[in-house]
Design a protein around this motif. Structure first.
Motif, PDB file in Angstrom:
ATOM      1  N   ALA A  24       0.842  -1.202   0.000  1.00 49.82           N
ATOM      2  CA  ALA A  24       0.000   0.000   0.000  1.00 49.82           C
ATOM      3  C   ALA A  24       0.870   1.243   0.000  1.00 49.82           C
ATOM      4  CB  ALA A  24      -0.914   0.001   1.217  1.00 49.82           C
ATOM      5  N   ARG A  25       0.351   2.293  -0.593  1.00 53.86           N
ATOM      6  CA  ARG A  25       0.986   3.608  -0.554  1.00 53.86           C
ATOM      7  C   ARG A  25       0.134   4.507   0.340  1.00 53.86           C
ATOM      8  NH1 ARG A  25       3.984   0.550  -3.193  1.00 53.86           N
ATOM      9  NH2 ARG A  25       4.926   1.078  -5.214  1.00 53.86           N
ATOM     10  N   GLY A  26       0.632   4.838   1.508  1.00 50.18           N
ATOM     11  CA  GLY A  26      -0.118   5.712   2.405  1.00 50.18           C
ATOM     12  C   GLY A  26      -0.998   4.941   3.367  1.00 50.18           C
ATOM     13  N   ARG A  27      -1.513   5.650   4.373  1.00 53.80           N
ATOM     14  CA  ARG A  27      -2.253   5.022   5.472  1.00 53.80           C
ATOM     15  C   ARG A  27      -3.519   4.331   5.000  1.00 53.80           C
ATOM     16  NH1 ARG A  27      -6.213   6.543   9.089  1.00 53.80           N
ATOM     17  NH2 ARG A  27      -6.410   8.599   8.101  1.00 53.80           N
ATOM     18  N   LEU A  28      -4.250   4.927   4.080  1.00 51.96           N
ATOM     19  CA  LEU A  28      -5.487   4.343   3.594  1.00 51.96           C
ATOM     20  C   LEU A  28      -5.341   3.771   2.189  1.00 51.96           C
ATOM     21  CD1 LEU A  28      -8.176   6.867   4.909  1.00 51.96           C
ATOM     22  CD2 LEU A  28      -7.513   4.658   5.869  1.00 51.96           C
ATOM     23  N   GLY A  29      -4.102   3.569   1.770  1.00 56.71           N
ATOM     24  CA  GLY A  29      -3.879   2.972   0.471  1.00 56.71           C
ATOM     25  C   GLY A  29      -4.140   1.481   0.486  1.00 56.71           C
ATOM     26  N   LEU A  30      -4.348   0.920  -0.682  1.00 53.72           N
ATOM     27  CA  LEU A  30      -4.615  -0.512  -0.807  1.00 53.72           C
ATOM     28  C   LEU A  30      -3.390  -1.233  -1.333  1.00 53.72           C
ATOM     29  CD1 LEU A  30      -8.150  -0.733  -2.489  1.00 53.72           C
ATOM     30  CD2 LEU A  30      -7.583  -1.065  -0.077  1.00 53.72           C
ATOM     31  N   PRO A  31      -2.987  -2.322  -0.668  1.00 53.46           N
ATOM     32  CA  PRO A  31      -2.029  -3.218  -1.311  1.00 53.46           C
ATOM     33  C   PRO A  31      -2.766  -4.047  -2.356  1.00 53.46           C
ATOM     34  CG  PRO A  31      -2.701  -4.131   0.792  1.00 53.46           C
ATOM     35  CD  PRO A  31      -3.400  -2.788   0.656  1.00 53.46           C
ATOM     36  N   CYS A  32      -2.030  -4.731  -3.191  1.00 53.12           N
ATOM     37  CA  CYS A  32      -2.679  -5.584  -4.176  1.00 53.12           C
ATOM     38  C   CYS A  32      -1.691  -6.629  -4.680  1.00 53.12           C
ATOM     39  CB  CYS A  32      -3.223  -4.763  -5.351  1.00 53.12           C
ATOM     40  SG  CYS A  32      -1.955  -3.994  -6.377  1.00 53.12           S
ATOM     41  N   GLU A 106      -5.635   4.574 -10.108  1.00 51.73           N
ATOM     42  CA  GLU A 106      -4.948   5.738 -10.656  1.00 51.73           C
ATOM     43  C   GLU A 106      -3.438   5.618 -10.462  1.00 51.73           C
ATOM     44  OE1 GLU A 106      -4.204   9.151 -12.673  1.00 51.73           O
ATOM     45  OE2 GLU A 106      -6.029   7.944 -12.606  1.00 51.73           O
ATOM     46  N   GLU A 107      -3.010   5.123  -9.306  1.00 54.43           N
ATOM     47  CA  GLU A 107      -1.577   4.896  -9.068  1.00 54.43           C
ATOM     48  C   GLU A 107      -1.016   3.911 -10.089  1.00 54.43           C
ATOM     49  OE1 GLU A 107      -1.284   3.528  -5.086  1.00 54.43           O
ATOM     50  OE2 GLU A 107      -2.016   5.382  -4.191  1.00 54.43           O
ATOM     51  N   LEU A 108      -1.741   2.830 -10.329  1.00 51.87           N
ATOM     52  CA  LEU A 108      -1.272   1.813 -11.267  1.00 51.87           C
ATOM     53  C   LEU A 108      -1.264   2.330 -12.700  1.00 51.87           C
ATOM     54  CD1 LEU A 108      -3.027  -1.344  -9.776  1.00 51.87           C
ATOM     55  CD2 LEU A 108      -0.620  -0.681  -9.561  1.00 51.87           C
ATOM     56  N   ARG A 109      -2.208   3.217 -13.004  1.00 50.08           N
ATOM     57  CA  ARG A 109      -2.189   3.837 -14.338  1.00 50.08           C
ATOM     58  C   ARG A 109      -0.927   4.687 -14.502  1.00 50.08           C
ATOM     59  NH1 ARG A 109      -6.184   5.307 -17.968  1.00 50.08           N
ATOM     60  NH2 ARG A 109      -7.875   5.011 -16.484  1.00 50.08           N
ATOM     61  N   MET A 110      -0.597   5.455 -13.480  1.00 45.32           N
ATOM     62  CA  MET A 110       0.595   6.297 -13.541  1.00 45.32           C
ATOM     63  C   MET A 110       1.858   5.460 -13.659  1.00 45.32           C
ATOM     64  SD  MET A 110      -0.516   9.402 -13.530  1.00 45.32           S
ATOM     65  CE  MET A 110       0.964  10.337 -13.171  1.00 45.32           C
TER      66      MET A 110
END
Length: 284
Positions: A24-32, A106-110
């Motif tokens: 995850a990126r950030g406190r409320l980010g999702l890992p995957c 959006e992160e994965l698109r970037m």
């Protein structure tokens, strides 16, 4: 792609595709978990695979990996942990699981993982609850919806949200009406519903009560049938041609692994491109 992979962690290479855990990126980010095929066209539509309440994101990615590689399609399996996202299935409760997924995508698109304007959305059990509600709220983002063995559904009717799309009298939010605003577009989506033949008895994870049982029935098999019928009727009532199919997987239980092993689920979730193109042509 090499530069992108360098930013990610825990690569595990097979003969062709790569299965990677992305923290995850950030406190409320999702890992995957990511399945990155060896060859991916720039216009390859990714599959988002959402886990159930057992949080089996890795299981989804690993069991669908071979098929994703064969079709050259990226697969993204987000992980909603129990502590941060206890009610992720309902999409908009405590922290907004929908916004967390949008941020991850959006992160994965970037990072260059996917580039198309839409994606296919798949969920099993609790993930199916999340997925059909996400598609109701954001139908413009979903090319194809695959809903597997959901415990219960939001119906396209006048019951109060989350059972239906009417506003709740004692709540300030109006998520039902927001979903209803995009209902025409949702009802035009290609929707594949499936459920195991033996998924016909309620268990401790099956939500029950007079209202939900009256609307949806007592078990997942009955509920899949009633929701599919309700979606079809709602589309026809609006003069739309429904594109929803229900598959009862013979000999299968509720387990995702069982549906893959016995029900040939991988082909249902990730069909040949011609099958998807045919549906898009008919409903364009």
């Amino acid at each position: 792609m090499t530069a992108v992979l360098h930013q990610l962690e825990v690569p595990m290479r097979s003969r062709e595709s790569v299965l990677i855990h992305r923290p995850a990126r950030g406190r409320l980010g999702l890992p995957c978990w990511l399945v990155l095929p060896s060859r991916t066209a720039p216009d390859a539509v990714p599959l988002i695979a959402v886990h159930g309440i057992q949080r089996g994101a890795y299981e989804k990615a690993s069991l669908l990996r071979e098929r994703a590689e064969a079709l050259g399609r990226p697969l993204i399996a987000p992980l909603f942990d129990r502590q941060t996202w206890p009610h992720y299935q309902q999409l908009v409760r405590k922290g907004r699981a929908d916004l967390a997924l949008l941020a991850l995508l959006e992160e994965l698109r970037m990072e260059g993982i996917w580039q198309t304007t839409q994606f296919d959305l798949f969920g099993h059990s609790g993930g199916a609850q999340f997925s059909h509600r996400f598609a109701m709220l954001y139908p413009h983002l979903v090319r194809r919806l695959i809903v597997g063995a959901a415990g219960w559904y939001t119906f396209p009717d006048a019951a109060e949200f989350p059972l239906g799309l009417a506003a709740r009298q004692d709540k300030r939010d109006d998520w039902g009406p927001k979903m209803e605003a995009g209902l025409n577009r949702f009802l035009r989506l290609p929707i594949q519903v499936y459920v195991g033949e033996h998924d016909c008895k309620p268990d401790e994870n099956t939500r029950s009560g007079p209202a939900i049982d009256r609307q949806q029935g007592p078990d997942r098999l009955t509920r899949a049938r009633r929701w599919s019928h309700a979606v079809r009727e709602a589309a026809e009532a609006r003069g739309l041609r429904p594109d929803i199919d229900l598959q009862v997987l013979r000999g299968c239980t509720h387990l995702f692994s069982d549906c893959v092993a016995r029900g040939e689920l991988t082909d249902l979730v990730l069909p040949e491109p011609d099958a998807v193109a045919s549906s898009e042509t008919r409903f364009a």
